[in-house]
Design a protein around this motif. Structure first.
Motif, short mmCIF file in Angstrom:
data_model
loop_
_atom_site.label_atom_id
_atom_site.label_comp_id
_atom_site.label_asym_id
_atom_site.label_seq_id
_atom_site.Cartn_x
_atom_site.Cartn_y
_atom_site.Cartn_z
N SER A 192 0.84 -1.20 0.00
CA SER A 192 0.00 0.00 0.00
C SER A 192 0.88 1.25 0.00
O SER A 192 0.57 2.24 -0.66
N TYR A 247 -5.71 -5.59 2.09
CA TYR A 247 -5.35 -4.30 1.48
C TYR A 247 -6.35 -3.93 0.37
O TYR A 247 -6.81 -2.80 0.27
N GLY A 295 -3.20 0.26 -7.42
CA GLY A 295 -3.02 -0.59 -6.24
C GLY A 295 -3.52 -2.00 -6.55
O GLY A 295 -2.85 -3.00 -6.27
#
Ligand SMILES: Nc1ncnc2c1ncn2[C@@H]1O[C@H](COP(=O)(O)OP(=O)(O)OP(=O)(O)O)[C@@H](O)[C@H]1O
Length: 571
Positions: free
Chosen positions: A54, A159, A284
């Motif tokens: 992250s 995440y 991401g």
């Protein structure tokens, strides 16, 4: 001593097969601390890795602060440390589980009744000890990698969840589809692995044939080709084909599962303008998905290893359940029994077949007495039951009915191991150990025996071990005789001992060794086909078709007549 005959001779009730899960828990329970530590460290490492991802993702889209870099370094260190601890912990755990399985199976074999071991046959036992335990060891060796991969995948999912809930749901949907595909395929590869494992038992038999039958197979080309083509080649090809097909199914499903990741990444890229999700979240996602591909592949590759370990564990579990009854007396308190007057069998009946077929072998002995200090021969044709009788007399077989009596008293189940310690001997299919556990009289006594039996020129005895057991057939049997005599037990048993000896040693056995043993107060029970030496016994028991058909006593026989005091070595 017990007064109840049925206490000794009741066959043990078959135990129900313990549930696989119960077995797994029983196996893992002693290691719960290691399991907890390794799992916690692996999980922490995986979460730290996801967190690090992250930060990397954030750094890609905006300026990176020094604090973020320090945090990243810390998380990487935490992740690596977690993986290291999980790796070491799981590897140690895997090895300890394998050691425990090996000990457990060996202990059960050591405690099982002899008849059960004979029934199971060595190829089946060896297939479990070598093949199945090795399969679990293989899983143990890779287990650390699998748990770390799982922790990383879980961390990545966390995440992803923080990045975008709808997209993590989409990812979970893909995981479910992949999982369902694998699950559907698993029954197909499991069935093939299972069939291949059945064939492994047969392969062990063939291995045994090519090692133990080395001489015969060299003399007989047709048989050698038959073993090679119809035995080894056919079986190994069938095993390879079954395992190969199982792995092909696995790889097909694995490829589809990985393709799903690319489909997901492609879909996200293609639909980016319409999804209304921030760029940071999209990058991401893609970074995490591509990063997690490796651990996901590793986890997928664990499935066939788990399947094979599962089959192996089932086999081990089935074997240990079969051997579960064991002989409790083997670990009971050490009762030192004394032999004063006579061994006896009363109302004895024993057979090998569960069904009462008319032609099945059955040993029927109403009464038999073996007197202390006498040499007793058991004689009769092949298959008349001599060895079976010996095994019952020595407490190795539990007869279907009847009693074994020591000095007039029944030998209880609890005393059976103590009772067996009264005997030493050489069976027809004896095993020769290289070491002597105890050596009353010291090395000098052993060396004197080696001299006497003409073995000193081919081997020596040092620090409790014989230098070799690679000897001629007759020499090996003479060494086995020395083992038996040096154990200094009150009763000695020889099953056709002299059969492999040359005339001089045969004569020495019947005319000197047996009388010396007798004069030393030993009781000797010998199975013999040497009718010219039957007069060397105090008592000759004639057997035919499982029954005693005659008992011949030689009251005038005196060992002193054949052995002068100066020649007595054994006392
Ligand atoms: N483990 C076993 N399982 C099934 N049957 C057996 C087993 N051992 C022996 N038998 C059978 O029991 C019978 C008696 O065998 P045993 O070995 O006692 O004979 P024996 O008199 O010692 O023969 P030999 O002189 O050939 O050594 C034989 O018919 C044999 O087939």
């Amino acid at each position: 001593m017990s007064a109840h005959c049925d206490q000794i001779h009741q066959p043990s009730a078959a135990s129900s097969t313990p549930r696989l899960l119960g077995e797994v828990i029983r196996l893992l329970r002693p290691f719960w601390r290691t399991i907890f530590l390794a799992t916690a460290a692996g999980g922490l490492g995986g979460l730290a890795m996801a967190w690090a991802l992250s930060i990397i993702n954030g750094a890609l889209v905006s300026a990176t602060s020094a604090g973020a870099l320090v945090g990243l370094a810390g998380l990487c260190a935490l992740s690596l440390g977690g993986q290291l601890i999980a790796g070491i912990g799981n590897s140690l755990l895997g090895q300890r589980i394998v050691a425990r399985l090996r000990q457990d199976v060996s202990a059960r074999i050591l405690r099982a009744p002899l008849s059960q071991i004979e029934q199971m046959k060595s190829p089946r036992l060896l297939a479990v000890l070598n093949g199945d335990v090795e399969k679990i060891a293989e899983l143990g060796n890779h287990f650390a990698g699998y748990t770390t991969a799982l922790a990383i995948v879980l961390g990545c999912l966390v995440y992803l969840f923080l990045l975008s809930v709808p997209m993590v749901c989409f990812a979970l949907l893909l995981v479910l589809v992949g999982g369902a595909l694998n699950n559907a395929a698993m029954s197909h590869w499991l069935a093939r692995f299972d069939k291949a494992r059945d064939l492994e038992d047969q392969l062990q038999k063939q291995y045994r044939a090519i090692i133990e039958g080395a001489k015969e197979l060299r003399l007989n080309r047709a048989r050698r080709l038959n073993v090679e083509k119809n035995g080894i080649c056919d079986l190994t090809n069938r095993i390879a084909a079954l395992n190969g097909r199982a792995f092909a199914i696995f790889w097909a499903v694995d490829t589809i599962s990985i393709a799903l990741i690319f489909v997901f990444v492609g879909a996200v890229l293609a639909l980016r303008p319409y999804l209304g999700i921030e760029n940071e979240a999209i990058t991401g996602f893609i970074i995490v998905m591509l990063f997690a591909k490796g651990p996901i592949e590793e986890l997928a590759s664990a499935l066939p290893v788990f399947s094979q370990a599962q089959i192996a564990f089932r086999r081990i579990s089935a074997l240990t359940a079969t051997l579960a009854e064991g002989e409790a007396h083997v670990d009971g308190p050490r009762a030192s029994l004394r032999f004063r007057h006579a061994l006896a069998l009363a109302g004895l009946r024993h057979g090998f077949s569960d069904t009462e077929q008319e032609d099945a072998f059955s040993l029927d002995i109403a009464h038999l007495e073996i007197r202390r200090g006498e040499v007793t021969f058991i004689v009769g044709g092949n298959g008349s039951g001599k060895t079976t009788l010996i095994k019952i007399l020595l407490g190795l077989y539990q007869p279907r009915s009847g009693a074994v009596l020591l000095d007039g008293q029944l030998v209880s189940r609890a005393e059976l191991d103590g009772y067996r310690q009264l005997f030493s001997g050489v069976f027809a299919d004896y095993h020769l150990f290289e070491d002597l556990l105890a050596c009353p009289g010291g090395e000098a006594r052993v060396n004197a025996w080696l001299q006497r039996l003409d073995l000193a020129k081919v081997l020596d005895f040092q620090q409790g071990r014989f230098s070799t057991t690679d000897l001629s057939t007759g020499q090996r049997k003479r060494l086995a005789f020395i083992h038996a005599v040096l154990e200094d037990r009150p009763i000695l048993m020889f099953d056709e001992w002299a059969a492999d000896q040359d005339p001089d040693f045969r004569k020495l056995f019947y005319r000197q060794l047996l009388p010396e043993l007798r004069n030393a107060g030993k009781t000797v029970i010998a199975v013999s086909h040497d009718d010219r030496y039957f007069d060397a016994a105090d008592c000759v028991i004639h057997m035919s078709r499982g029954c005693i058909v005659g008992i011949e006593r030689h009251p005038g026989y005196s060992a002193g007549a054949t052995v002068s005091a100066g020649e007595q070595h054994i006392a």
